[in-house]
Design a protein around this motif. Structure first.
Motif, PDB file in Angstrom:
ATOM      1  N   THR A 280       0.917  -1.162   0.131  1.00 22.27           N
ATOM      2  CA  THR A 280      -0.024   0.044  -0.109  1.00 22.27           C
ATOM      3  C   THR A 280       0.740   1.328  -0.142  1.00 22.27           C
ATOM      4  O   THR A 280       0.639   2.112  -0.634  1.00 22.27           O
ATOM      5  CB  THR A 280      -0.997   0.018   1.298  1.00 22.27           C
ATOM      6  OG1 THR A 280      -1.821  -1.391   0.964  1.00 22.27           O
ATOM      7  CG2 THR A 280      -1.867   1.113   1.369  1.00 22.27           C
TER       8      THR A 280
ATOM      9  N   ASN B 224       0.741   4.478  -2.544  1.00 24.12           N
ATOM     10  CA  ASN B 224       0.600   5.687  -2.012  1.00 24.12           C
ATOM     11  C   ASN B 224       1.715   6.568  -2.275  1.00 24.12           C
ATOM     12  O   ASN B 224       1.311   7.981  -2.559  1.00 24.12           O
ATOM     13  CB  ASN B 224       0.568   5.652  -0.443  1.00 24.12           C
ATOM     14  CG  ASN B 224      -0.744   5.262   0.062  1.00 24.12           C
ATOM     15  OD1 ASN B 224      -1.706   5.357  -0.650  1.00 24.12           O
ATOM     16  ND2 ASN B 224      -0.818   4.788   1.165  1.00 24.12           N
TER      17      ASN B 224
ATOM     18  N   LEU C 191      -7.462   5.794  -7.750  1.00 26.14           N
ATOM     19  CA  LEU C 191      -7.381   5.054  -6.699  1.00 26.14           C
ATOM     20  C   LEU C 191      -8.533   4.327  -6.136  1.00 26.14           C
ATOM     21  O   LEU C 191      -9.550   5.269  -5.810  1.00 26.14           O
ATOM     22  CB  LEU C 191      -6.550   5.587  -5.411  1.00 26.14           C
ATOM     23  CG  LEU C 191      -6.440   4.981  -4.364  1.00 26.14           C
ATOM     24  CD1 LEU C 191      -5.612   3.632  -4.554  1.00 26.14           C
ATOM     25  CD2 LEU C 191      -5.971   5.648  -2.915  1.00 26.14           C
TER      26      LEU C 191
ATOM     27  N   PRO D 299      -9.552   2.372  -3.033  1.00 26.86           N
ATOM     28  CA  PRO D 299      -9.212   1.901  -1.909  1.00 26.86           C
ATOM     29  C   PRO D 299      -9.595   0.808  -1.250  1.00 26.86           C
ATOM     30  O   PRO D 299     -10.886   0.274  -1.816  1.00 26.86           O
ATOM     31  CB  PRO D 299      -8.968   3.205  -1.093  1.00 26.86           C
ATOM     32  CG  PRO D 299     -10.329   3.850  -1.527  1.00 26.86           C
ATOM     33  CD  PRO D 299     -10.356   3.725  -2.925  1.00 26.86           C
TER      34      PRO D 299
ATOM     35  N   ASP E 126      -6.589  -0.859  -4.377  1.00 25.28           N
ATOM     36  CA  ASP E 126      -5.942  -1.602  -3.064  1.00 25.28           C
ATOM     37  C   ASP E 126      -6.976  -2.294  -2.465  1.00 25.28           C
ATOM     38  O   ASP E 126      -7.769  -1.578  -1.813  1.00 25.28           O
ATOM     39  CB  ASP E 126      -5.498  -0.319  -2.155  1.00 25.28           C
ATOM     40  CG  ASP E 126      -4.679  -0.668  -0.924  1.00 25.28           C
ATOM     41  OD1 ASP E 126      -4.646  -2.142  -0.763  1.00 25.28           O
ATOM     42  OD2 ASP E 126      -4.303   0.084  -0.040  1.00 25.28           O
TER      43      ASP E 126
END
Length: 587
Positions: free
Chosen positions: A383, A387, A421, A423, A504
């Motif tokens: 992760t 990021n 992204l 998440p 993610d």
């Protein structure tokens, strides 16, 4: 943009922005102050006229000067007060709005780490308190400090015409009164600031509990949270009592000084009248001016305490601005151009703590349009890797390049416009489904929104909601299930449609059946995009061109799923540890 983080510099910045309006307010205030000091003088003329004028004569000729004087002063004051009201009507909302906008702009540019380290309720309370306390400080300073000071000066001049004894007495009392105020001012300000911090902490803890109300109830911790809040409440009460007692102590000494002043003034008035060194007209002039000043100066000193309390609140709120942005655009930063989507890490060094690097010289290249899976135990760096591509944190050394451009040299906004992204934990805004979806593309049409929702397999459940796409999803989207929120996040990604896609654990909240349907949509979403997928369910990586295996911040293996299983290394070991398709957090 740099915002001062001391109260005086901060206030001066915004007073200068609206200096024309503030100059007018001060001018109108001075007119009111002049009227306050001249009215007792005109009353003196009336009294002396009554005692010396023949009643049979013309009243107008004998009293026209005080009548005209009072009328002109009163009309001028009324006009000035009404105009000041109109200016205030337009000035202060704009004054507060500018402060609020600038403060919000500063805070929203903080790093992800800043928001995860500070309570949202406390941040919100401070943003709200900055314009509120600033307004009160400026308004009180104009009307209760500058205005009353001018009344004092002009009144002293008027009283001096009757007797310098009373001029000296008023000056002595005022100096004593203000001396007491300033002597205890630092203590009052300090304790008021401490009290404010305790309130901000209490508010932050309260909001935190409310945000986690479901956990509190399902873990049966209502009583526990009640006791926890009582602890913070007890601190707030203690700080409140301390601040209040400091104010009461000041009021006691000021009250005693005022009593001495009143008794002395009355005694001297009677003596002056008896001994003949005060005229009948001087008697109401001195008495009215003295007692008028007594009330005004007392009110000013009380307002000074309020002002310094507000300064304490403002100082506490401005702590928001003392945290410099940890991730900043360079002055020479340019907008990034991403025609292909190639990503490269070159000798990247990064750690969340000093002298404890997670990545030490990490280098890897992800080709444009390549589909890459990231696997490893929790804490291995997957992760963090994702990021860093978004520049959520700045690296210690090395370079992260996108299409050959160092992301440290481009604007954060343009970088994130080209990266999507999805998440693991999707938090939605307390807005409608449609507004949350269009966050990916503010110009999306209704047809595009519905098409994205269908691809993400969420159109069906949206239609069943009370108001369809106009249904408000609740704070952080808590009126929807985790799977529903995740599907909205995927639909939002379809609408954003960027050349680089980061997932993610994007399907972690979905059941097996829904995930199977979503996988088809994700393959469509990944088409013609550089894609990185962090996954605990290793079976979802079978369509990846390459898999990077992370362990303790290092990429220890890479290859296709088939190649890595055949190799029998760390990935094969992870595969063997899977339980019902999921990788455990640790070995």
């Amino acid at each position: 943009m740099h915002l001062p983080h001391t109260p005086s510099a901060f206030l001066w910045r915004y007073v200068k922005l609206f200096r024309g309006q503030f100059i007018c307010l001060v001018a109108f205030m001075l007119i009111w102050a002049l009227n306050e000091s001249l009215f007792p003088y005109f009353l003196k003329l009336f009294v002396e006229g009554v005692t010396h004028v023949d009643p049979a004569g013309s009243l107008w000729e004998n009293f026209k000067f005080p009548i005209v004087g009072i009328t002109v002063c009163w009309l001028t004051m009324e006009i000035a007060m009404r105009l000041s009201g109109v200016i205030s009507y337009y000035l202060y909302p704009a004054f507060r709005a500018k402060m609020r906008e600038d403060t919000f702009d500063w805070v929203k540019d903080q790093s992800v780490d800043y928001f995860s380290s500070n309570l949202a309720g406390s941040i919100g309370a401070k943003i709200a308190d900055i314009p509120k306390s600033s307004h009160q400080i400026i308004d009180h300073f104009i009307w209760y400090v500058i205005a009353i000071f001018f009344v004092f000066v002009s009144s002293i001049v008027v009283v001096a015409q009757a007797s310098f004894v009373f001029t000296a007495l008023i000056t002595l009392w005022c100096a004593t009164h203000m001396g007491i105020t300033f002597y205890y001012l630092e203590e009052v300000q300090s304790k008021s600031s401490d009290h404010y911090e305790s309130i901000a902490t209490l508010n932050g803890e309260t909001v935190d509990i409310i945000n986690n109300a479901s956990s509190m109830k399902f873990f049966s911790r209502v009583g526990f949270e009640t006791q926890r809040i009582k602890t913070f409440q007890a601190t707030e009460i203690k700080k409140s009592k301390s601040a209040t007692w400091a104010i009461q102590k000041v009021d006691f000494f000021r009250g005693f000084a005022a009593l001495c002043f009143m008794l002395t003034t009355i005694s001297l008035l009677l003596k002056g009248w008896k001994d003949g060194w005060l005229s009948v007209g001087d008697f109401p002039l001195v008495a009215m001016t003295s007692f008028n000043l007594l009330g005004l100066i007392w009110h000013m000193s009380m307002t000074l305490v309020d002002i310094f309390q507000d300064i304490g609140i403002l100082r506490g709120s401005l702590s928001l601005l003392r945290h410099e942005h940890s991730v900043q655009d360079k002055p020479t930063a340019l907008e990034i151009s991403v025609p292909y989507g190639e990503i490269e890490f070159k000798n990247v060094v990064f750690g969340y703590r000093k002298n404890m690097p997670l990545f030490s010289g990490l280098s890897v290249r992800i080709k444009a349009l390549e589909k890459v899976g990231l696997v490893g135990f929790s804490g291995s760096g997957k992760t963090t890797f994702v990021n860093l591509i978004l520049r959520a944190f700045d690296i210690g050394s090395g370079e992260i390049l996108i299409d050959g451009q160092n992301i440290a040299n481009v604007t954060q906004a343009s970088l994130r416009e080209h990266v999507t992204l999805i998440p693991q934990d999707t938090n939605l805004f307390h807005r409608s489904v449609k507004e949350n979806l269009t966050y990916g593309n503010l110009n999306a049409t209704d047809e595009e929104i519905e098409a994205a929702a269908r691809k993400a397999h969420c159109h069906g459940f949206i239609q069943k909601l009370e108001n369809g796409y106009d249904t408000v999803v609740g704070e952080r989207g808590l009126k929807l299930s985790g799977g529903q929120r995740q599907r909205l996040a995927i639909a939002r990604a379809f609408l954003k449609n960027t050349p680089i896609l980061l997932l993610d654990e994007a399907t972690s909240a979905l059941d097996s059946e829904t995930e199977k349907d979503i996988q088809v949509s994700l393959l469509e979403l990944m088409a013609n995009k550089t894609t990185l997928i962090v996954a605990h369910r290793l079976s979802t990586l079978k369509h990846m061109d390459r898999i990077l295996v992370f362990d303790k911040g290092q990429i220890i293996e890479e290859g296709s799923q088939k190649e890595l299983l055949k190799k029998g290394g760390h990935f094969a070991h992870l595969w063997s540890l899977q339980h019902e398709g999921f990788l455990p957090d640790k070995e």
